[in-house]
Motif scaffolding. Structure first.
Motif, PDB file in Angstrom:
ATOM      1  N   GLY A 289      24.976  26.121  46.775  1.00  0.00           N
ATOM      2  CA  GLY A 289      26.382  26.303  46.455  1.00  0.00           C
ATOM      3  C   GLY A 289      26.671  26.785  45.055  1.00  0.00           C
ATOM      4  N   VAL A 290      25.627  27.204  44.320  1.00  0.00           N
ATOM      5  CA  VAL A 290      25.826  27.665  42.946  1.00  0.00           C
ATOM      6  C   VAL A 290      26.762  28.865  42.892  1.00  0.00           C
ATOM      7  CG1 VAL A 290      24.688  28.634  40.912  1.00  0.00           C
ATOM      8  CG2 VAL A 290      23.583  26.784  42.182  1.00  0.00           C
ATOM      9  N   LEU A 291      26.603  29.783  43.820  1.00  0.00           N
ATOM     10  CA  LEU A 291      27.409  31.003  43.796  1.00  0.00           C
ATOM     11  C   LEU A 291      28.841  30.775  44.266  1.00  0.00           C
ATOM     12  CD1 LEU A 291      24.438  32.079  43.584  1.00  0.00           C
ATOM     13  CD2 LEU A 291      25.247  34.135  44.733  1.00  0.00           C
ATOM     14  N   ASP A 292      29.090  29.593  44.823  1.00  0.00           N
ATOM     15  CA  ASP A 292      30.445  29.272  45.270  1.00  0.00           C
ATOM     16  C   ASP A 292      31.299  28.661  44.160  1.00  0.00           C
ATOM     17  OD1 ASP A 292      29.854  30.134  47.863  1.00  0.00           O
ATOM     18  OD2 ASP A 292      29.058  28.169  48.425  1.00  0.00           O
ATOM     19  N   ILE A 293      30.666  28.314  43.054  1.00  0.00           N
ATOM     20  CA  ILE A 293      31.394  27.784  41.907  1.00  0.00           C
ATOM     21  C   ILE A 293      32.267  28.895  41.331  1.00  0.00           C
ATOM     22  CG2 ILE A 293      31.118  26.916  39.543  1.00  0.00           C
ATOM     23  CD1 ILE A 293      30.425  24.861  41.659  1.00  0.00           C
ATOM     24  N   PRO A 294      33.506  28.623  40.917  1.00  0.00           N
ATOM     25  CA  PRO A 294      34.345  29.673  40.314  1.00  0.00           C
ATOM     26  C   PRO A 294      33.616  30.404  39.189  1.00  0.00           C
ATOM     27  CG  PRO A 294      35.645  27.697  40.685  1.00  0.00           C
ATOM     28  CD  PRO A 294      34.225  27.327  41.011  1.00  0.00           C
ATOM     29  N   GLY A 295      33.497  31.704  39.354  1.00  0.00           N
ATOM     30  CA  GLY A 295      32.794  32.529  38.377  1.00  0.00           C
ATOM     31  C   GLY A 295      31.311  32.669  38.626  1.00  0.00           C
ATOM     32  N   GLY A 296      30.758  31.873  39.536  1.00  0.00           N
ATOM     33  CA  GLY A 296      29.320  31.901  39.790  1.00  0.00           C
ATOM     34  C   GLY A 296      28.838  33.206  40.386  1.00  0.00           C
TER      35      GLY A 296
END
Length: 308
Positions: A289-296
């Motif tokens: 879920g790292v890429l789902d973080i805002p700005g990730g």
């Protein structure tokens, strides 16, 4: 963090426990190749004569030596630096005794990898008569440590991320070299030994990152998502100074050496290689879920690691 089954037989299977010291002896054909030519970018350049065996052998030897010296420094200076903190319980994370013990095993593994990398280089230099050029690890670690230097309070976290990134990468060196029978045998066997140990390390750090991510608050997750793309690129960015030095020592002019390096290590060529080696690492981050973080996702896009 769940136990890593791959470490259950560490005392019987780890290289430092079971493998003999690899030696260049009379049975090892020193006239074989030092390194696969397709992994030495400068050998493909038009200015590097395809029929000049002595030149190509020298450049391949220097490329191997540079990789061995990098490995020697990296394992102790970067991997052990952070893994020791996991082992001694000073990361601030909740870790089981089994996890900490596995981390100690990795510290031992990496110290041994560092030792035999230098050992193999010295043996090859003596047997082949090709001396290695000076190698400076300083610029690499300075560049790696520059990620996150604006927030020194998170230095320890960034050092843990450095190891997670590097230990989950899959590079062509560890996968291609062991089966290449055109190479000097000690090179193949040493890299095979290294790859077997690194398989266990990959499993450990993939699980460690999941555990780490689960203990971060939202603000730290956003910070981590922003740091990871730069760490991937800086971990895999090839050092061009050793290539330039080897070309200069081979008789190429300054202008020629610069041209060869510029052509063979162009941004797009390098980025293609980085994306290939980092594919499994990026997949791990995406699954968690790292890429789902805002700005990730935008951070990974900005570094050219994923398609828009």
């Amino acid at each position: 963090m769940p136990e890593i089954k791959a470490f259950h037989n560490w005392y019987e299977r780890a290289g430092v426990r079971s493998d003999p010291r690899r030696l260049v002896d009379i049975e090892d054909d020193i006239h074989k190749a030092f390194f696969p030519e397709h992994l030495v970018p400068q050998l493909s350049h038009p200015l590097v004569d395809p029929d000049d065996h002595q030149l190509r052998r020298y450049l391949s030897a220097q490329h191997l030596y540079q990789w061995l010296r990098f490995t020697m420094h990296f394992e102790v200076g970067v991997v052990c630096r952070a893994t020791q903190r996991i082992a001694d319980g000073s990361t601030g994370l909740s870790l089981t005794d089994a996890t900490r013990m596995d981390a100690y095993k990795i510290v031992v593994d990496e110290g041994y990898h560092s030792l035999y990398s230098l050992d193999v280089q010295q043996q090859l230099e003596f047997r082949s008569g090709i001396k290695g050029l000076d190698y400076d690890f300083g610029p690499f670690i300075a560049g790696l440590d520059a990620v996150g230097e604006d927030m020194p309070q998170h230095r320890q976290l960034v050092q843990l991320l450095q190891v997670v990134v590097f230990e989950t990468l899959i590079t062509s060196i560890l996968s291609d070299i062991p089966n290449d029978e055109s190479l000097i045998d000690i090179v193949r066997t040493t890299v095979r030994d290294h790859a077997i140990d690194e398989g266990r390390h990959h499993a450990f750090f993939a699980n460690f990152f999941k555990h780490l991510w689960g203990q971060l608050d939202p603000s730290l997750r956003k910070l981590v998502a922003g740091y990871l793309p730069s760490l991937i690129v800086r971990s895999l960015q090839p050092a061009t100074s050793p290539a330039h030095a080897a070309l200069a020592a081979s008789g190429f002019s300054e202008a020629q050496a610069r041209e060869i390096v510029s052509d063979c290590y162009s941004r797009e060529t390098v980025l293609t290689g980085i994306r290939r080696s980092a594919a499994k690492t990026i997949q791990l981050f995406e699954q968690i879920g790292v890429l789902d973080i805002p700005g990730g996702r935008e951070a990974f896009l900005a570094e050219g690691l994923i398609a828009g």
